[in-house]
Design a protein around this motif. Sequence first.
Motif, PDB file in Angstrom:
ATOM      1  N   VAL A  22       0.911  -1.219   0.045  1.00 24.16           N
ATOM      2  CA  VAL A  22      -0.107   0.138   0.118  1.00 24.16           C
ATOM      3  C   VAL A  22       0.912   1.252   0.065  1.00 24.16           C
ATOM      4  N   ILE A  23       1.826   1.230   0.914  1.00 26.63           N
ATOM      5  CA  ILE A  23       2.798   2.699   0.587  1.00 26.63           C
ATOM      6  C   ILE A  23       3.500   2.671  -0.311  1.00 26.63           C
ATOM      7  N   ASN A  36      -5.512   1.922  -5.999  1.00 26.02           N
ATOM      8  CA  ASN A  36      -6.209   1.701  -4.632  1.00 26.02           C
ATOM      9  C   ASN A  36      -7.069   0.309  -4.968  1.00 26.02           C
ATOM     10  N   ALA A  37      -6.637  -0.766  -5.171  1.00 30.02           N
ATOM     11  CA  ALA A  37      -7.408  -1.993  -5.595  1.00 30.02           C
ATOM     12  C   ALA A  37      -8.525  -2.508  -4.678  1.00 30.02           C
ATOM     13  N   ASP A  38      -8.320  -2.218  -3.231  1.00 31.69           N
ATOM     14  CA  ASP A  38      -9.002  -2.363  -2.231  1.00 31.69           C
ATOM     15  C   ASP A  38     -10.193  -1.570  -2.152  1.00 31.69           C
ATOM     16  N   ILE A  57      -2.775   3.038   5.826  1.00 28.47           N
ATOM     17  CA  ILE A  57      -3.810   2.321   5.221  1.00 28.47           C
ATOM     18  C   ILE A  57      -5.136   2.973   5.741  1.00 28.47           C
ATOM     19  N   ASN A  58      -5.177   3.196   7.062  1.00 29.04           N
ATOM     20  CA  ASN A  58      -6.467   3.852   7.534  1.00 29.04           C
ATOM     21  C   ASN A  58      -6.566   5.073   7.343  1.00 29.04           C
ATOM     22  N   HIS A  59      -5.564   5.798   7.240  1.00 30.00           N
ATOM     23  CA  HIS A  59      -5.375   7.331   7.022  1.00 30.00           C
ATOM     24  C   HIS A  59      -6.100   7.401   5.339  1.00 30.00           C
ATOM     25  N   LYS A  62      -7.832   5.526   3.665  1.00 29.15           N
ATOM     26  CA  LYS A  62      -9.412   5.173   3.397  1.00 29.15           C
ATOM     27  C   LYS A  62     -10.201   6.115   3.973  1.00 29.15           C
ATOM     28  N   TRP A  63      -9.871   6.732   4.994  1.00 29.18           N
ATOM     29  CA  TRP A  63     -10.620   7.899   5.767  1.00 29.18           C
ATOM     30  C   TRP A  63     -10.567   8.920   4.775  1.00 29.18           C
ATOM     31  N   LEU A  64      -9.387   9.326   4.272  1.00 30.12           N
ATOM     32  CA  LEU A  64      -9.437  10.408   3.270  1.00 30.12           C
ATOM     33  C   LEU A  64     -10.071  10.597   2.157  1.00 30.12           C
ATOM     34  N   LEU A  65      -9.915   9.275   1.587  1.00 32.37           N
ATOM     35  CA  LEU A  65     -10.725   9.121   0.302  1.00 32.37           C
ATOM     36  C   LEU A  65     -12.146   9.078   0.173  1.00 32.37           C
ATOM     37  N   ASN A  66     -12.433   8.191   1.264  1.00 36.35           N
ATOM     38  CA  ASN A  66     -14.155   7.913   1.495  1.00 36.35           C
ATOM     39  C   ASN A  66     -14.505   9.493   1.896  1.00 36.35           C
TER      40      ASN A  66
END
Length: 355
Positions: free
Chosen positions: A208-209, A302-304, A232-234, A236-240
Amino acid sequence: MPGFESISDQKQPIRILTSLFQKGAVPHALLFTGIEGVGKKNCAIAFAMLCNCLEKRHITGDQAGADFSALSDGSFINPCGSCRSCRKIESANHPDIILIKPVGAFMRIEQIRNLGDIIAMKPYEAKMRMVIISDAQCMTPEAGNALLKSLEEPPERTIFILTANQISDLIPTIVSRCRHIRFNPIPLTSITEMLVAKFLLDPESSKVIASLANGSFSKALKMGANNRVNWINHRKWLLNDVARKCFTGEPSDAVAEPYGLIFALSNKLSGNKELLFESLEMIKTWLRDIAIYKYSPDKVVNADMIKSIRSASEKISIKSINSKVNAIHKAQKNIQANANLRTTLDVLMLRLAGA
């Protein structure tokens, strides 16, 4: 490791440089282009070592890889790394290896004028004096024109090496006087392996990095070293949050969220300057994925987050994506130029929202 051996995944640029050296055909000015963190500056220093090495040594083709071949026996020349000249250059103590870099956001005319005074004199001890101008895209127009005079009439035994992100960042007259060598982004696998080995990260986090680093070793190292951030969490939060608050519709669409909620996101980003530039790069990568999904869904970074990417891709045109990416580029430049941070981010969020 001394010299070129320390530079990863840049066989073609090194092959070109070692071939020029072996043939005695090194031009008076070289231009290294490529994204930040791919080894341009390190390669310039290694080449300075090679041109002034008192020993030199051959690396066999098997060690270096076939693409390195610059000599008839299938090897290439590498600086020894241990002679007096190499040690001075590696420790940045050689009087004839001159590094010029921006002061703040710009490289100003005074720096180039001071350089002119230095190179007007003969080298102290080097066989070839090297002037390495790092991040040449930061030169002001006045500084660029001042440098042009030196490139047009280069001093004896002096080689200029300019590094920049891309050719279009420099004035054409400077580009025309340089031999251009392109540096490619570092492969994802190489960055992933480096992160696992150096920081003992698990393979998933490393990948991911590595994806977020977008081909840059220096960005990956910075992110890997900052272990307190869960990237990873940062991400997901940001893009969501961007997807929800800054609706990815066409510019003519109404903003999906009230202005207050959009500005809440810019407030969060401005409150954490340490992560700001990485966060803006994450948003650019996400927008790139939305565009790529239209043609090659299997190549998104960002495949996930493929579901949200697919949803956004159905709502936004390539033209609108380009407009949003350009808005991020402009915001990044304004921030580097010390513009008001909160105002810059507020304007950016409105543009991402299509307002």
